[in-house]
Each structure stands twice: as structure tokens, then as C-alpha cells.
Design a protein around this motif. Structure first.
Motif, mmCIF file in Angstrom:
data_model
loop_
_atom_site.group_PDB
_atom_site.id
_atom_site.type_symbol
_atom_site.label_atom_id
_atom_site.label_comp_id
_atom_site.label_asym_id
_atom_site.label_seq_id
_atom_site.Cartn_x
_atom_site.Cartn_y
_atom_site.Cartn_z
ATOM 1 N N ASN A 60 45.487 -9.391 -8.985
ATOM 2 C CA ASN A 60 45.995 -8.022 -8.962
ATOM 3 C C ASN A 60 44.877 -7.017 -9.246
ATOM 4 O O ASN A 60 44.832 -5.942 -8.638
ATOM 5 N N TYR A 61 43.981 -7.355 -10.152
ATOM 6 C CA TYR A 61 42.870 -6.459 -10.448
ATOM 7 C C TYR A 61 41.865 -6.443 -9.305
ATOM 8 O O TYR A 61 41.267 -5.400 -9.010
ATOM 9 N N SER A 62 41.673 -7.583 -8.655
ATOM 10 C CA SER A 62 40.812 -7.619 -7.481
ATOM 11 C C SER A 62 41.386 -6.753 -6.365
ATOM 12 O O SER A 62 40.644 -6.029 -5.680
ATOM 13 N N TRP A 63 42.708 -6.817 -6.202
ATOM 14 C CA TRP A 63 43.361 -5.958 -5.200
ATOM 15 C C TRP A 63 43.147 -4.486 -5.524
ATOM 16 O O TRP A 63 42.846 -3.683 -4.632
ATOM 17 N N PHE A 64 43.271 -4.129 -6.797
ATOM 18 C CA PHE A 64 43.158 -2.718 -7.166
ATOM 19 C C PHE A 64 41.760 -2.195 -6.877
ATOM 20 O O PHE A 64 41.600 -1.119 -6.274
ATOM 21 N N PHE A 65 40.730 -2.908 -7.296
ATOM 22 C CA PHE A 65 39.372 -2.398 -7.167
ATOM 23 C C PHE A 65 38.802 -2.549 -5.758
ATOM 24 O O PHE A 65 37.700 -2.070 -5.497
ATOM 25 N N THR A 66 39.529 -3.199 -4.868
ATOM 26 C CA THR A 66 39.110 -3.272 -3.466
ATOM 27 C C THR A 66 40.023 -2.480 -2.548
ATOM 28 O O THR A 66 39.829 -2.485 -1.333
ATOM 29 N N ASN A 67 41.018 -1.796 -3.130
ATOM 30 C CA ASN A 67 41.978 -1.016 -2.348
ATOM 31 C C ASN A 67 41.583 0.456 -2.429
ATOM 32 O O ASN A 67 41.578 1.057 -3.507
ATOM 33 N N ASP A 68 41.251 1.029 -1.287
ATOM 34 C CA ASP A 68 40.799 2.424 -1.263
ATOM 35 C C ASP A 68 41.891 3.388 -1.724
ATOM 36 O O ASP A 68 41.597 4.384 -2.390
ATOM 37 N N VAL A 69 43.135 3.107 -1.367
ATOM 38 C CA VAL A 69 44.235 3.996 -1.758
ATOM 39 C C VAL A 69 44.420 3.991 -3.270
ATOM 40 O O VAL A 69 44.597 5.039 -3.902
ATOM 41 N N ALA A 70 44.360 2.810 -3.880
ATOM 42 C CA ALA A 70 44.531 2.713 -5.331
ATOM 43 C C ALA A 70 43.404 3.420 -6.069
ATOM 44 O O ALA A 70 43.645 4.147 -7.045
ATOM 45 N N LEU A 71 42.171 3.240 -5.615
ATOM 46 C CA LEU A 71 41.041 3.905 -6.263
ATOM 47 C C LEU A 71 41.110 5.422 -6.087
ATOM 48 O O LEU A 71 40.819 6.179 -7.024
ATOM 49 N N ALA A 72 41.503 5.857 -4.890
ATOM 50 C CA ALA A 72 41.641 7.297 -4.658
ATOM 51 C C ALA A 72 42.741 7.884 -5.539
ATOM 52 O O ALA A 72 42.618 9.013 -6.032
ATOM 53 N N THR A 73 43.808 7.127 -5.750
ATOM 54 C CA THR A 73 44.885 7.593 -6.616
ATOM 55 C C THR A 73 44.414 7.734 -8.053
ATOM 56 O O THR A 73 44.761 8.693 -8.748
ATOM 57 N N LEU A 74 43.597 6.780 -8.522
ATOM 58 C CA LEU A 74 43.059 6.866 -9.879
ATOM 59 C C LEU A 74 42.168 8.093 -10.033
ATOM 60 O O LEU A 74 42.283 8.845 -11.024
ATOM 61 N N VAL A 75 41.285 8.321 -9.072
ATOM 62 C CA VAL A 75 40.405 9.492 -9.129
ATOM 63 C C VAL A 75 41.223 10.775 -9.081
ATOM 64 O O VAL A 75 40.957 11.737 -9.814
ATOM 65 N N ARG A 76 42.232 10.814 -8.220
ATOM 66 C CA ARG A 76 43.076 12.001 -8.114
ATOM 67 C C ARG A 76 43.815 12.269 -9.413
ATOM 68 O O ARG A 76 43.939 13.420 -9.845
ATOM 69 N N THR A 77 44.295 11.221 -10.056
ATOM 70 C CA THR A 77 45.017 11.391 -11.319
ATOM 71 C C THR A 77 44.111 11.960 -12.395
ATOM 72 O O THR A 77 44.488 12.878 -13.131
ATOM 73 N N SER A 237 53.149 16.119 -3.096
ATOM 74 C CA SER A 237 53.367 15.475 -1.807
ATOM 75 C C SER A 237 53.167 13.970 -1.934
ATOM 76 O O SER A 237 52.323 13.531 -2.728
ATOM 77 N N PRO A 238 53.931 13.169 -1.182
ATOM 78 C CA PRO A 238 53.703 11.713 -1.237
ATOM 79 C C PRO A 238 52.289 11.320 -0.840
ATOM 80 O O PRO A 238 51.785 10.285 -1.288
ATOM 81 N N ASP A 239 51.637 12.140 -0.018
ATOM 82 C CA ASP A 239 50.255 11.845 0.368
ATOM 83 C C ASP A 239 49.268 12.093 -0.767
ATOM 84 O O ASP A 239 48.133 11.622 -0.709
ATOM 85 N N GLN A 240 49.698 12.854 -1.789
ATOM 86 C CA GLN A 240 48.835 13.166 -2.928
ATOM 87 C C GLN A 240 49.439 12.609 -4.219
ATOM 88 O O GLN A 240 49.412 13.267 -5.264
ATOM 89 N N ALA A 241 49.980 11.405 -4.146
ATOM 90 C CA ALA A 241 50.665 10.804 -5.287
ATOM 91 C C ALA A 241 49.685 10.477 -6.405
ATOM 92 O O ALA A 241 48.504 10.193 -6.169
ATOM 93 N N LEU A 242 50.192 10.502 -7.634
ATOM 94 C CA LEU A 242 49.407 10.141 -8.807
ATOM 95 C C LEU A 242 49.705 8.703 -9.209
ATOM 96 O O LEU A 242 50.563 8.036 -8.617
#
Length: 292
Positions: A60-77, A237-242
Motif C-alpha cells: 500500500n505504501y509502495s502504491w502511494f509513493f508511485t501514484n501521481d494522483v496520491a502524491l499530488a493530493t498530498l502536496v495539494r493538502t 471540486s472533485p478534481d481538486q480533492a484533498l
């Protein structure tokens, strides 16, 4: 019974007698149990699921740190939290300062305005902002009358920042006022007596002394903003989710408890790292101030 009810005065210098801490330490037991049941146990279960579901390991952690959407969500938050903290500070600092210079009646009124949001449901306040910020809402109508609108405020990060700032302002104002009210005003007179202008005395004397309130309020607002769900869900917006929205989607929508737990653990770890860095900076600043 006599051992529990002991009203003997403290020792000289105002210090409690030796052994009194252990005698009254059992009073902390209900709070410790409540903290363990409502915080530590769910946190442990979330961490356990993050490394066991759907299969044991760090997938699960490997998925998070290799998933662009998840990383972008963290930065956005983190970005939204930082912006909300900055805007809240800029609005709350003059408000808290005003509370320290007005009379008693005006101070009571300003305090009631700060406490008023605590008496209103978060859902009600957020839906009120939905009405105010919509494309043909009151805010856009007012902006149109002065030639600045209409602007798209709802379903944007700007709308999320506006709603979160209104909710979190009390958590910035109250620590600031608590520190500012204890600053000795005679320091201004001393600075001006030495030739400093009022603005210079404010920036060189008052602002540094108020920094503990700034730090306490900023930390409270920033950490609280990282876990917001209702306000970003309704105003954003769902496109800018936290992160909170993504965790909800993983757990309730996809039933991916492991991925949702991993996202929560990563957010908690990042928060703790930031707290450690801020604490280190505050210690260094305090040490330099004491050395002068």
C-alpha cells in the motif's frame, strides 16, 4: 479517606510536597483511557490494516509513493493548509490586537463574534458559504457592482480556502489574544522614549513578543486544516480533492482499507515531521533570544 482528602499547604516557595504527584496521578486515568480508546486504538488498527490488507507487506505504501494522483493530493493538502494558515493569520492578527486596545464592552462584543462560530454547526456554516459563493450568489453580486465580478469561487481552491478560513479563525484569534493581552504596554513607551517611531516600536517590540501566540495559532490551524472533509467536499471540486476526501473514497467507495490506512499514516507522519521541524526552529529562536 484521610489519605485522599489532604488539604495541607504546599512546601515553601509554592512547590507541591514530595510525593503529591503520585498521590493525585490517578486523576489522569480517565483521560488516558479515553485517549487510548478514541485515538490510539483506531490509529493502531488503521496502521495494522495498512500493512496487512489486502496482502501483508508494504504494497500500500509502495502504491502511494508511485501514484501521481496520491502524491499530488498530498502536496495539494499541504499547500491548502499553508495558505489557510497564512490567510487566517493575516486576518486574525489585527483583530486580536484590536481586542487588546478597546474597552471592556467592545472586547466582550469582539470575543462573542469569535466564539459565535462554535455555536453553529459546521454543516450549516458550509452550506451558507455554498449559497454565498455560488456563481449568482451574494458575493458575486457585490463584486459585480464594483466591477470585479463575477468570479468562479465555488468548486475552486479559493472557495475552499474562504470556507476553511472562516471556520478556523477562532483557533488563531484566541491564542494571539492570550499572548498579546499579557504584553506590557510600557515597553512601547520605553521604545518611543528612546527615539523609536510608533510603527518601529510595534514591529521591533510588540511583534517579537507576540510570536508565541503566532506559533501556537499557526500550528493549531495548520494541523486542523489537514483533516478537513466537509468544507472541501462541498465548496471544492472533485478534481481538486484533498487527502481526507481521497481516504473516504478509498475506504467507502472502493473498500480499499489498506490504501486508505496508508494514506492516513503518511499524512500523520508528514504532520509529525513538520511539527518536529517547527519545534526545532522555535527552540533555536528561543535560545538565540535568551542569549542576547
Amino acid at each position: 479517606m484521610t489519605a485522599l482528602i489532604d488539604f495541607a499547604p504546599p512546601a515553601a516557595g509554592g512547590r507541591p510536597r514530595k510525593g503529591s504527584g503520585g498521590r493525585w496521578g490517578w486523576l489522569l486515568l480517565p483521560a488516558v483511557v479515553l485517549l487510548a480508546v478514541l485515538f490510539l486504538v483506531p490509529l493502531g488498527l488503521m496502521t495494522w490494516r495498512s500493512v496487512t490488507e489486502p496482502t501483508p507487506g508494504a504494497g500500500n505504501y509502495s502504491w502511494f509513493f508511485t501514484n501521481d494522483v496520491a502524491l499530488a493530493t498530498l502536496v495539494r493538502t499541504l499547500t491548502v493548509g499553508a495558505v489557510v494558515t497564512l490567510v487566517t493569520l493575516l486576518l486574525s492578527y489585527p483583530y486580536a490586537y484590536l481586542m487588546t486596545v478597546v474597552g471592556v464592552r467592545a472586547r466582550i462584543g469582539l470575543t462573542l463574534l469569535v466564539l459565535l462560530p462554535f455555536w453553529t454547526s459546521l454543516m450549516v456554516r458550509t452550506f451558507a458559504w455554498v449559497v454565498l459563493l455560488q456563481d449568482n450568489g451574494v458575493v458575486n453580486q457585490l463584486l459585480g457592482t464594483v466591477g470585479l465580478g463575477p468570479l468562479q469561487l465555488i468548486r475552486t481552491p479559493a472557495g475552499v480556502v474562504i470556507g476553511m478560513t472562516q471556520v478556523l479563525m477562532p483557533f488563531m484569534v484566541l491564542p494571539l489574544y492570550a499572548v498579546m493581552s499579557g504584553i506590557d504596554r510600557r515597553l512601547f513607551q520605553a521604545a518611543q522614549g528612546m527615539g523609536a517611531r510608533p510603527a518601529t516600536a510595534f514591529l521591533r517590540v510588540f511583534v517579537p513578543l507576540s510570536l508565541p501566540g503566532v506559533g501556537a495559532g499557526a500550528l493549531t490551524v495548520f494541523i486542523t486544516s489537514l483533516g478537513f472533509y466537509v468544507t472541501p467536499a462541498l465548496l471544492g471540486s472533485p478534481d481538486q480533492a484533498l487527502m481526507s476526501q481521497q481516504v473516504f473514497t478509498q475506504v467507502n467507495g472502493l473498500l480499499a482499507w489498506g490504501r486508505g490506512g496508508a494514506m492516513g499514516v503518511v499524512l500523520l507522519a508528514v504532520t509529525l515531521v513538520l511539527l518536529g521541524l517547527v519545534g526545532a526552529v522555535l527552540r533555536v529562536t528561543r535560545a538565540r533570544g535568551g542569549a542576547r
